[in-house]
Design a protein around this motif. Structure first.
Motif, PDB file in Angstrom:
ATOM      1  N   VAL A 107       0.831  -1.202   0.000  1.00 27.48           N
ATOM      2  CA  VAL A 107       0.000   0.000   0.000  1.00 27.48           C
ATOM      3  C   VAL A 107       0.864   1.250   0.000  1.00 27.48           C
ATOM      4  N   ALA A 108       1.983   1.217   0.731  1.00 27.51           N
ATOM      5  CA  ALA A 108       2.894   2.366   0.749  1.00 27.51           C
ATOM      6  C   ALA A 108       3.457   2.624  -0.650  1.00 27.51           C
ATOM      7  N   MET A 109       3.847   1.570  -1.348  1.00 28.69           N
ATOM      8  CA  MET A 109       4.341   1.723  -2.716  1.00 28.69           C
ATOM      9  C   MET A 109       3.252   2.269  -3.629  1.00 28.69           C
ATOM     10  N   LEU A 110       2.058   1.723  -3.482  1.00 31.48           N
ATOM     11  CA  LEU A 110       0.932   2.158  -4.305  1.00 31.48           C
ATOM     12  C   LEU A 110       0.661   3.653  -4.107  1.00 31.48           C
ATOM     13  N   LEU A 111       0.603   4.088  -2.866  1.00 27.61           N
ATOM     14  CA  LEU A 111       0.323   5.497  -2.588  1.00 27.61           C
ATOM     15  C   LEU A 111       1.467   6.393  -3.054  1.00 27.61           C
ATOM     16  N   ALA A 112       2.694   5.906  -2.930  1.00 27.37           N
ATOM     17  CA  ALA A 112       3.837   6.685  -3.413  1.00 27.37           C
ATOM     18  C   ALA A 112       3.754   6.915  -4.917  1.00 27.37           C
ATOM     19  N   LEU A 113       3.298   5.873  -5.661  1.00 23.30           N
ATOM     20  CA  LEU A 113       3.119   6.039  -7.106  1.00 23.30           C
ATOM     21  C   LEU A 113       1.974   6.987  -7.411  1.00 23.30           C
ATOM     22  N   LEU A 114       0.853   6.811  -6.706  1.00 23.52           N
ATOM     23  CA  LEU A 114      -0.319   7.634  -6.985  1.00 23.52           C
ATOM     24  C   LEU A 114      -0.040   9.117  -6.780  1.00 23.52           C
ATOM     25  N   ARG A 115       0.804   9.432  -5.804  1.00 21.93           N
ATOM     26  CA  ARG A 115       1.142  10.824  -5.518  1.00 21.93           C
ATOM     27  C   ARG A 115       2.498  11.216  -6.111  1.00 21.93           C
ATOM     28  N   ASP A 116       3.101  10.331  -6.887  1.00 19.00           N
ATOM     29  CA  ASP A 116       4.399  10.579  -7.517  1.00 19.00           C
ATOM     30  C   ASP A 116       5.407  11.120  -6.506  1.00 19.00           C
ATOM     31  N   LEU A 117       5.508  10.492  -5.358  1.00 17.54           N
ATOM     32  CA  LEU A 117       6.471  10.948  -4.354  1.00 17.54           C
ATOM     33  C   LEU A 117       7.917  10.867  -4.850  1.00 17.54           C
ATOM     34  N   PRO A 118       8.305   9.792  -5.563  1.00 18.90           N
ATOM     35  CA  PRO A 118       9.686   9.779  -6.059  1.00 18.90           C
ATOM     36  C   PRO A 118       9.974  10.943  -7.011  1.00 18.90           C
ATOM     37  N   GLY A 119       9.028  11.242  -7.915  1.00 18.98           N
ATOM     38  CA  GLY A 119       9.240  12.332  -8.868  1.00 18.98           C
ATOM     39  C   GLY A 119       9.300  13.684  -8.197  1.00 18.98           C
ATOM     40  N   ARG A 120       8.405  13.929  -7.226  1.00 17.27           N
ATOM     41  CA  ARG A 120       8.419  15.211  -6.512  1.00 17.27           C
ATOM     42  C   ARG A 120       9.687  15.355  -5.679  1.00 17.27           C
ATOM     43  N   ASP A 121      10.136  14.255  -5.087  1.00 20.30           N
ATOM     44  CA  ASP A 121      11.375  14.294  -4.310  1.00 20.30           C
ATOM     45  C   ASP A 121      12.568  14.638  -5.194  1.00 20.30           C
ATOM     46  N   ARG A 122      12.629  14.007  -6.376  1.00 24.47           N
ATOM     47  CA  ARG A 122      13.736  14.311  -7.291  1.00 24.47           C
ATOM     48  C   ARG A 122      13.699  15.769  -7.724  1.00 24.47           C
ATOM     49  N   ALA A 123      12.498  16.294  -7.963  1.00 25.00           N
ATOM     50  CA  ALA A 123      12.385  17.686  -8.394  1.00 25.00           C
ATOM     51  C   ALA A 123      12.971  18.634  -7.356  1.00 25.00           C
ATOM     52  N   VAL A 124      12.673  18.393  -6.081  1.00 27.02           N
ATOM     53  CA  VAL A 124      13.209  19.251  -5.022  1.00 27.02           C
ATOM     54  C   VAL A 124      14.721  19.123  -4.949  1.00 27.02           C
ATOM     55  N   LEU A 269      15.576  -0.817 -16.232  1.00 26.99           N
ATOM     56  CA  LEU A 269      14.499  -0.608 -15.272  1.00 26.99           C
ATOM     57  C   LEU A 269      15.025  -0.234 -13.894  1.00 26.99           C
ATOM     58  N   VAL A 270      16.222  -0.719 -13.548  1.00 26.07           N
ATOM     59  CA  VAL A 270      16.760  -0.487 -12.206  1.00 26.07           C
ATOM     60  C   VAL A 270      16.918   1.005 -11.921  1.00 26.07           C
ATOM     61  N   GLY A 271      17.359   1.762 -12.889  1.00 25.39           N
ATOM     62  CA  GLY A 271      17.544   3.195 -12.682  1.00 25.39           C
ATOM     63  C   GLY A 271      16.484   4.060 -13.329  1.00 25.39           C
ATOM     64  N   HIS A 272      15.381   3.451 -13.746  1.00 32.31           N
ATOM     65  CA  HIS A 272      14.344   4.205 -14.462  1.00 32.31           C
ATOM     66  C   HIS A 272      13.684   5.229 -13.541  1.00 32.31           C
ATOM     67  N   PRO A 273      13.477   6.455 -14.007  1.00 32.08           N
ATOM     68  CA  PRO A 273      12.920   7.494 -13.127  1.00 32.08           C
ATOM     69  C   PRO A 273      11.493   7.231 -12.669  1.00 32.08           C
ATOM     70  N   ARG A 274      10.772   6.345 -13.343  1.00 31.97           N
ATOM     71  CA  ARG A 274       9.396   6.061 -12.925  1.00 31.97           C
ATOM     72  C   ARG A 274       9.249   4.663 -12.342  1.00 31.97           C
ATOM     73  N   ALA A 275      10.389   4.094 -11.915  1.00 33.31           N
ATOM     74  CA  ALA A 275      10.379   2.795 -11.242  1.00 33.31           C
ATOM     75  C   ALA A 275      10.832   2.983  -9.795  1.00 33.31           C
ATOM     76  N   LEU A 276      10.010   2.500  -8.870  1.00 32.79           N
ATOM     77  CA  LEU A 276      10.321   2.522  -7.448  1.00 32.79           C
ATOM     78  C   LEU A 276      10.676   1.088  -7.054  1.00 32.79           C
TER      79      LEU A 276
END
Length: 318
Positions: A107-124, A269-276
């Protein structure tokens, strides 16, 4: 009895030793990676405690003294079950040590994708400060959640995540109607993928499910969907996932398990920006690790005491 730990990431093995000492059994530790190494180390052992090492026909033939294989974990795809049956060897697992942890991780992974937490974190981290600096976001209540596999973990993940979504559809041909969760609409596998904006996998790895999620199923997903796998790495074709990410069919993927672990570090895939990706950690907490280790050893202890392990998968000869 002589109990061999073929391989384990847990050190020291004091928890296992303490359980086995209740029956006066000897614990021996090896560091096996191949079936040949297990076959060599297992000679003279009565039981095996196994994490990742393969236990094959070669092992059973070379070590006829082995009467029980107890696996650290739920999946037993690393053990040749047909060979175990032929040789009359018991196989046991630990089916219930990390249910809450894996469901939480999914569920944590799912919510992180839904809110694009990895992408927003990288942007900051790249000094970009804007709410839209990342993938477009959608309100989950306008979308459908898909859950494939509704055993203990899948049901708990659905129970926790479904309230965020407009609907939840699930697929599990092994689950009878009277055990089906009322908040999940029953559907065929292809229908789940065709309707779901996000799919989370909770299946065992078998000959039928190996490579299940490939180009054909991924092509059924709505454009911009998400995929989560905290179950077994072999369920998913990584190259197909990569193609789906690059085409936009998948907006993001979250994987805790991979077909080969550790992975091929050069795989795109290991370093893909949209893969958590997390390192097969969904099951882990300090408490779940201790429970897993004790229960795997207690399979051996109870088998020695009563003739049957706590959680048999294959029934051997008495």
């Amino acid at each position: 009895m002589r109990v061999l730990v073929t391989d384990a990431e847990y050190e020291p093995l004091d928890l296992e030793a303490a359980v086995l000492a209740e029956g006066g059994h000897e614990l021996v530790v090896a560091h096996c990676r191949t079936a040949a190494e297990v076959a060599q180390a297992a000679r003279g052992a009565d039981a095996l405690l196994v994490q990742y090492a393969p236990v094959t026909e070669e092992v059973f033939a070379a070590a006829p003294s082995v009467r029980l294989v107890s696996r650290y974990g739920v999946g037993v795809d690393g053990v040749d079950l047909d060979a175990a049956r032929r040789h009359g060897v018991w196989v046991a697992n630990v089916p219930d040590y990390g249910v809450a942890e894996v469901a939480l991780h999914a569920v944590a992974m799912l919510l992180a994708l839904l809110r694009d937490l990895p992408g927003r974190d990288r942007a900051v981290r790249e000094h970009r400060w804007h709410y839209a600096a990342g993938a477009p976001l959608h309100r989950p209540s306008t979308r459908v959640l898909g859950v494939v596999g509704l055993g203990r973990i899948g049901r708990l993940a659905a129970e926790r995540a479904a309230p965020w979504f407009g609907a939840c559809v699930g697929h599990d041909p092994a689950l009878p109607d009277d055990a089906w969760p009322p908040s999940v609409e029953r559907a065929g596998l292809e229908e789940v993928f065709a309707r779901a904006y996000a799919v989370t996998l909770h299946l065992p790895l078998t000959a039928r499910t190996q490579g299940l999620v490939g180009d054909a199923l991924l092509a059924r997903l709505p454009v911009g969907s998400h995929l989560v796998n905290t179950s077994r790495g072999g369920l998913v074709d990584l190259d197909a996932v990569l193609r789906a990410l690059e085409s936009g069919r998948l907006a993001g993927v979250a994987l805790d398990v991979l077909p080969s672990e550790p992975p091929d570090w050069d795989h795109p895939l290991v370093g893909h920006p949209r893969a958590l990706i997390t390192p097969h950690a969904a099951w882990y907490s300090q408490e779940s690790e201790a429970e897993l280790r004790r229960k795997a050893a207690r399979n051996v202890l109870e088998w020695a005491r009563t003739g049957e392990p706590l959680h048999p998968v294959v029934r051997g000869r008495s």
